[in-house]
Design a protein around this motif. Sequence first.
Motif, PDB file in Angstrom:
ATOM      1  N   MET A   1       0.825  -1.216   0.000  1.00  0.00           N
ATOM      2  CA  MET A   1       0.000   0.000   0.000  1.00  0.00           C
ATOM      3  C   MET A   1       0.855   1.260   0.000  1.00  0.00           C
ATOM      4  SD  MET A   1      -2.914  -0.869   2.828  1.00  0.00           S
ATOM      5  CE  MET A   1      -4.044  -2.246   2.646  1.00  0.00           C
ATOM      6  N   GLY A   2       2.088   1.135   0.483  1.00  0.00           N
ATOM      7  CA  GLY A   2       2.968   2.291   0.548  1.00  0.00           C
ATOM      8  C   GLY A   2       3.082   2.912   1.919  1.00  0.00           C
ATOM      9  N   VAL A   3       2.756   2.163   2.977  1.00  0.00           N
ATOM     10  CA  VAL A   3       2.868   2.719   4.323  1.00  0.00           C
ATOM     11  C   VAL A   3       4.330   2.931   4.687  1.00  0.00           C
ATOM     12  CG1 VAL A   3       0.744   1.529   5.006  1.00  0.00           C
ATOM     13  CG2 VAL A   3       2.961   0.554   5.626  1.00  0.00           C
ATOM     14  N   ASP A   4       4.557   3.760   5.676  1.00  0.00           N
ATOM     15  CA  ASP A   4       5.907   4.060   6.129  1.00  0.00           C
ATOM     16  C   ASP A   4       6.324   3.194   7.314  1.00  0.00           C
ATOM     17  OD1 ASP A   4       6.278   6.563   4.413  1.00  0.00           O
ATOM     18  OD2 ASP A   4       4.440   7.021   5.519  1.00  0.00           O
ATOM     19  N   VAL A   5       5.348   2.872   8.164  1.00  0.00           N
ATOM     20  CA  VAL A   5       5.612   2.115   9.380  1.00  0.00           C
ATOM     21  C   VAL A   5       4.505   1.087   9.570  1.00  0.00           C
ATOM     22  CG1 VAL A   5       6.057   2.250  11.874  1.00  0.00           C
ATOM     23  CG2 VAL A   5       6.611   4.206  10.407  1.00  0.00           C
ATOM     24  N   VAL A   6       4.893  -0.123   9.978  1.00  0.00           N
ATOM     25  CA  VAL A   6       3.919  -1.142  10.369  1.00  0.00           C
ATOM     26  C   VAL A   6       4.039  -1.349  11.871  1.00  0.00           C
ATOM     27  CG1 VAL A   6       3.201  -3.555  10.166  1.00  0.00           C
ATOM     28  CG2 VAL A   6       3.982  -2.310   8.137  1.00  0.00           C
ATOM     29  N   GLU A   7       2.929  -1.202  12.575  1.00  0.00           N
ATOM     30  CA  GLU A   7       2.907  -1.413  14.024  1.00  0.00           C
ATOM     31  C   GLU A   7       2.646  -2.882  14.304  1.00  0.00           C
ATOM     32  OE1 GLU A   7       0.370  -1.604  17.861  1.00  0.00           O
ATOM     33  OE2 GLU A   7      -0.012  -2.241  15.812  1.00  0.00           O
ATOM     34  N   ILE A   8       3.462  -3.463  15.202  1.00  0.00           N
ATOM     35  CA  ILE A   8       3.302  -4.878  15.570  1.00  0.00           C
ATOM     36  C   ILE A   8       3.399  -5.024  17.088  1.00  0.00           C
ATOM     37  CG2 ILE A   8       4.137  -5.775  13.353  1.00  0.00           C
ATOM     38  CD1 ILE A   8       6.471  -6.083  16.252  1.00  0.00           C
ATOM     39  N   ASP A   9       3.052  -6.206  17.578  1.00  0.00           N
ATOM     40  CA  ASP A   9       3.091  -6.499  19.008  1.00  0.00           C
ATOM     41  C   ASP A   9       3.882  -7.779  19.234  1.00  0.00           C
ATOM     42  OD1 ASP A   9       0.880  -4.465  19.831  1.00  0.00           O
ATOM     43  OD2 ASP A   9      -0.030  -5.656  18.229  1.00  0.00           O
ATOM     44  N   LEU A  10       4.530  -7.868  20.395  1.00  0.00           N
ATOM     45  CA  LEU A  10       5.387  -9.015  20.680  1.00  0.00           C
ATOM     46  C   LEU A  10       4.947  -9.793  21.916  1.00  0.00           C
ATOM     47  CD1 LEU A  10       8.986  -7.558  20.165  1.00  0.00           C
ATOM     48  CD2 LEU A  10       7.568  -8.801  18.519  1.00  0.00           C
ATOM     49  N   LYS A  11       5.159 -11.093  21.836  1.00  0.00           N
ATOM     50  CA  LYS A  11       5.072 -11.990  22.979  1.00  0.00           C
ATOM     51  C   LYS A  11       6.225 -12.993  22.857  1.00  0.00           C
ATOM     52  CE  LYS A  11       1.285 -10.377  24.901  1.00  0.00           C
ATOM     53  NZ  LYS A  11       1.326  -9.108  24.145  1.00  0.00           N
ATOM     54  N   LYS A  12       6.451 -13.778  23.911  1.00  0.00           N
ATOM     55  CA  LYS A  12       7.544 -14.751  23.901  1.00  0.00           C
ATOM     56  C   LYS A  12       7.022 -16.151  24.205  1.00  0.00           C
ATOM     57  CE  LYS A  12      11.612 -13.661  25.712  1.00  0.00           C
ATOM     58  NZ  LYS A  12      12.722 -13.472  26.705  1.00  0.00           N
ATOM     59  N   THR A  13       7.532 -17.132  23.492  1.00  0.00           N
ATOM     60  CA  THR A  13       7.116 -18.525  23.689  1.00  0.00           C
ATOM     61  C   THR A  13       7.826 -19.140  24.893  1.00  0.00           C
ATOM     62  OG1 THR A  13       8.860 -19.450  22.308  1.00  0.00           O
ATOM     63  CG2 THR A  13       6.835 -18.767  21.194  1.00  0.00           C
ATOM     64  N   LYS A  14       7.415 -20.338  25.238  1.00  0.00           N
ATOM     65  CA  LYS A  14       8.020 -21.054  26.358  1.00  0.00           C
ATOM     66  C   LYS A  14       9.524 -21.247  26.159  1.00  0.00           C
ATOM     67  CE  LYS A  14       5.849 -24.749  27.813  1.00  0.00           C
ATOM     68  NZ  LYS A  14       5.375 -26.173  27.884  1.00  0.00           N
ATOM     69  N   ASP A  15       9.921 -21.438  24.904  1.00  0.00           N
ATOM     70  CA  ASP A  15      11.346 -21.661  24.626  1.00  0.00           C
ATOM     71  C   ASP A  15      12.062 -20.401  24.159  1.00  0.00           C
ATOM     72  OD1 ASP A  15       9.725 -21.856  22.386  1.00  0.00           O
ATOM     73  OD2 ASP A  15      10.962 -23.346  21.381  1.00  0.00           O
ATOM     74  N   GLY A  16      11.474 -19.226  24.456  1.00  0.00           N
ATOM     75  CA  GLY A  16      12.189 -17.979  24.279  1.00  0.00           C
ATOM     76  C   GLY A  16      12.170 -17.358  22.904  1.00  0.00           C
ATOM     77  N   VAL A  17      11.254 -17.777  22.041  1.00  0.00           N
ATOM     78  CA  VAL A  17      11.169 -17.210  20.701  1.00  0.00           C
ATOM     79  C   VAL A  17      10.200 -16.021  20.711  1.00  0.00           C
ATOM     80  CG1 VAL A  17      10.539 -17.644  18.287  1.00  0.00           C
ATOM     81  CG2 VAL A  17      11.652 -19.443  19.639  1.00  0.00           C
ATOM     82  N   LEU A  18      10.637 -14.890  20.169  1.00  0.00           N
ATOM     83  CA  LEU A  18       9.758 -13.723  20.061  1.00  0.00           C
ATOM     84  C   LEU A  18       8.822 -13.898  18.872  1.00  0.00           C
ATOM     85  CD1 LEU A  18      12.011 -10.588  20.729  1.00  0.00           C
ATOM     86  CD2 LEU A  18      10.368 -11.673  22.264  1.00  0.00           C
ATOM     87  N   ILE A  19       7.518 -13.748  19.130  1.00  0.00           N
ATOM     88  CA  ILE A  19       6.512 -13.903  18.090  1.00  0.00           C
ATOM     89  C   ILE A  19       5.652 -12.654  18.014  1.00  0.00           C
ATOM     90  CG2 ILE A  19       6.411 -16.417  18.320  1.00  0.00           C
ATOM     91  CD1 ILE A  19       3.767 -15.979  19.930  1.00  0.00           C
ATOM     92  N   LEU A  20       4.907 -12.525  16.916  1.00  0.00           N
ATOM     93  CA  LEU A  20       3.973 -11.415  16.761  1.00  0.00           C
ATOM     94  C   LEU A  20       2.617 -11.835  17.318  1.00  0.00           C
ATOM     95  CD1 LEU A  20       6.256 -10.350  15.025  1.00  0.00           C
ATOM     96  CD2 LEU A  20       4.587  -9.663  13.320  1.00  0.00           C
ATOM     97  N   MET A  21       2.193 -11.137  18.361  1.00  0.00           N
ATOM     98  CA  MET A  21       0.927 -11.459  19.022  1.00  0.00           C
ATOM     99  C   MET A  21       0.534 -10.278  19.884  1.00  0.00           C
ATOM    100  SD  MET A  21      -1.489 -13.788  19.531  1.00  0.00           S
ATOM    101  CE  MET A  21      -0.641 -15.069  18.598  1.00  0.00           C
ATOM    102  N   HIS A  22      -0.719  -9.837  19.793  1.00  0.00           N
ATOM    103  CA  HIS A  22      -1.179  -8.683  20.560  1.00  0.00           C
ATOM    104  C   HIS A  22      -1.678  -9.060  21.942  1.00  0.00           C
ATOM    105  CE1 HIS A  22      -4.173  -5.724  21.962  1.00  0.00           C
ATOM    106  NE2 HIS A  22      -3.376  -4.827  21.414  1.00  0.00           N
ATOM    107  N   ASP A  23      -2.561 -10.041  22.023  1.00  0.00           N
ATOM    108  CA  ASP A  23      -3.238 -10.352  23.280  1.00  0.00           C
ATOM    109  C   ASP A  23      -2.347 -11.166  24.214  1.00  0.00           C
ATOM    110  OD1 ASP A  23      -5.258  -9.189  21.858  1.00  0.00           O
ATOM    111  OD2 ASP A  23      -6.573 -10.945  21.822  1.00  0.00           O
ATOM    112  N   THR A  24      -2.762 -11.237  25.475  1.00  0.00           N
ATOM    113  CA  THR A  24      -2.044 -12.071  26.443  1.00  0.00           C
ATOM    114  C   THR A  24      -2.377 -13.550  26.262  1.00  0.00           C
ATOM    115  OG1 THR A  24      -3.802 -11.701  28.066  1.00  0.00           O
ATOM    116  CG2 THR A  24      -1.883 -10.245  28.157  1.00  0.00           C
ATOM    117  N   THR A  25      -3.437 -13.834  25.505  1.00  0.00           N
ATOM    118  CA  THR A  25      -3.753 -15.216  25.146  1.00  0.00           C
ATOM    119  C   THR A  25      -3.840 -15.315  23.623  1.00  0.00           C
ATOM    120  OG1 THR A  25      -6.179 -15.066  25.048  1.00  0.00           O
ATOM    121  CG2 THR A  25      -5.175 -15.370  27.233  1.00  0.00           C
TER     122      THR A  25
END
Length: 301
Positions: free
Chosen positions: A65-89
Amino acid sequence: MRRSLLFISTILISVSTWAQSGSVDTIIRELHNPTSKQVLVVAHRGDWRGAPENSVLAIENAIRMGVDVVEIDLKKTKDGVLILMHDTTIDRTTSGHGKPEDYTWEELQKLTLKNEHGGPTRQRIPTFEKCMQLAKGRVMINIDKGYDYYKDAYQILVKTGTIDHAIIKSSKSYDEAKAENGDLLGGKLAYMPIVHLDRPDANAKIRTYEDKLKPVAYELIFRTDSTLDHSLYRTVPQSGSRIWFNSLWADQNGGHDDELSQEEGKAEAGWGWLITHGATMIQTDRPKELIEYLRKKGLHR
């Protein structure tokens, strides 16, 4: 003839690749130029209307689309991998249930993401590393819900060569942010404080950041026009920072939101009002339409 076609095809691919790799440099320069009148468009969770939020497809759509910035959210898995996820569940956005930290990365890959209506898709949860690989040379990434993982995120940015592609933020006071992530603020990573102007400490918070850090931008949230008018928001561009407003929903912007601008067809009273009041970054759920509006006014590249 075939050689000519192959040569032309190679040139076109090279030009396309160069354009993509060069585009983020333009965005980064704009971000760090507070005197620019260009308005940077931030896609909230990517193109979540056309793809699952925080997904590879949502990011890819937003970039196209031509956006300048994409907003994302982070969480971490049991084995320490950072993933994209907004909610606490993971309940709302995936085919699974529970907390992301209760799953390993391999276990989460067995799940699929849901679309905006809660329907199933074949999209999978992406890692933060995958996100930055996708963004590299093309778009900036704003890490929203992820303050607890900034040091881990920084290591991913180093690994992918995308340190200058990222904007971190938090609602913390300067003293709190400095104590917890001081070595990352301002110098190594672009930092943006979130200031709720309705709160009694808002003006003091702005003054402290202006004196001690001079952030790249301030995310200013206000419920009414009066709240904004009685704040120190006018000093932000004077101190060398950009103003970021959210047009997502009414209680973040005094009612000058996406709904007013798009669904009600009153863009001047929505996005236009925000720009008149200093916005040079707008986070939106309508990135395509906002870009079209800005380009008509010569306010977007």
